[in-house]
Design a protein around this motif. Sequence first.
Motif, mmCIF file in Angstrom:
data_model
loop_
_atom_site.group_PDB
_atom_site.id
_atom_site.type_symbol
_atom_site.label_atom_id
_atom_site.label_comp_id
_atom_site.label_asym_id
_atom_site.label_seq_id
_atom_site.Cartn_x
_atom_site.Cartn_y
_atom_site.Cartn_z
ATOM 1 N N PRO A 305 0.834 -1.200 0.000
ATOM 2 C CA PRO A 305 0.000 0.000 0.000
ATOM 3 C C PRO A 305 0.871 1.253 0.000
ATOM 4 N N HIS A 306 0.296 2.335 -0.482
ATOM 5 C CA HIS A 306 0.983 3.620 -0.438
ATOM 6 C C HIS A 306 0.977 4.121 0.996
ATOM 7 N N TRP A 307 2.186 4.301 1.578
ATOM 8 C CA TRP A 307 2.351 4.808 2.952
ATOM 9 C C TRP A 307 1.944 3.800 4.023
ATOM 10 N N ALA A 308 1.939 2.522 3.737
ATOM 11 C CA ALA A 308 1.586 1.553 4.781
ATOM 12 C C ALA A 308 2.448 0.305 4.640
ATOM 13 N N THR A 309 2.542 -0.463 5.716
ATOM 14 C CA THR A 309 3.394 -1.647 5.753
ATOM 15 C C THR A 309 2.908 -2.697 4.762
#
Length: 416
Positions: A305-309
């Motif tokens: 994901p964009h900006w997530a683990t």
Amino acid sequence: MPFRLALVGCGGQAGGDVPNIASHKEVKIVAVCDPDKGAQARFGERYGVPESARFADYTKLLNTVECDAVFCATPDHMHAAVGLKALSLGRHAYVQKPLTRGVGEARAMRLAAEKHPKSATQMGIQIHGEGSYRTAMAWLQAGVLGNIQEIHSFCGKGWGGVPAPRMAEPPPANLDWNLYCGVSRKVGFIPQEFHPGNWRRWQNFGTGTLGDMACHILDPVLAGTRLTTPLSVVSHLEAPPNVLNYPYNAHITWQLAGTRNTARTVALHWYHGDTRPAKSLLPELFEELNTGSVVIGEHGKMVVPHWATPSVWDNSGKRVEKLPPKVESVSHYHEWVDVALGRIPGHGSTPGKCSTHFGYSGPLTEIVLMGNIASWQPKKVLSFNADACQFHGEGASDANFRVLPLYGRDWNPLAA
């Protein structure tokens, strides 16, 4: 002695980037440049830059101000002009993404950085330093999926389509419109479209959704797989609606030459606007994911994901829990300053260079912007010779015409 930094482009992106760079204790901002006098004043006053060091023309700044480094956050059409000028003077260069407006300009920036190896370069994809993206890169490089077979990346934005018709107006008194247009073709000023606001969707100034978001979203998956060499590109959807704007929706597919942890060739798919990959590609938990990537390998899938683990799923659809350790975040901004000062070797794959130096970000930008070229010839597979930076075969003549953007004056970045 402080690290003397000159700012070129004092709009919205600079408002986020510059405080992060300026938080480095060695940095001193010594000059600002923007064709908008209001933007000059805001940044000049914020960082104590005297009136004598505030400019509308970046060439005057770089030819007259003693500085060590240049930060560039102009609209896309001026990235190559500013970056190449800075490197020619031996300055360190931080240039926002996309590195350039055209494929050929990206090649010129990479070659210029090679000619000036003492200049620390960094493209502004700050998420490259975030732990989530660094973790995705590390896990892919560790082989958690086995050989990579294909990649699907997507973004819900759509910097395209045909805007409502509006008449050009005289530019405001505080804006030097000729300097704003810079190397691009001169057009009439449209408020809230060209400045400030929606310039990304205009081919004169921006690079559409691909240039805005693909440099971020493709970054961890291409770095993690070490895929750098495009063999071909095809656009599956509509062409641009006119010569001024970009298509709202896109599905682009590149064939990339494989590396040691991938198949012989890898299909890289990009979707934006209202298009998405088939839901069958996503684990059920992530069916509504709006922006990110799904990497498919022989042992399963990774969702980034964009900006997530990231998460990893085996071929049966079960989430994999036993994975290498997560990776800590680093300061993308301070890294550039510290590499320039010789303080650290950098976090990238090349010792002594920043993690998104132009030798890395140039090829990334070339891949991204090939998608815009392909959109002009929908459903036609365009073959590409990466060494020569030229298309060949059917459709090559038109595609090669678009390797460099159209300029409004006699300027060739490959000769700069």
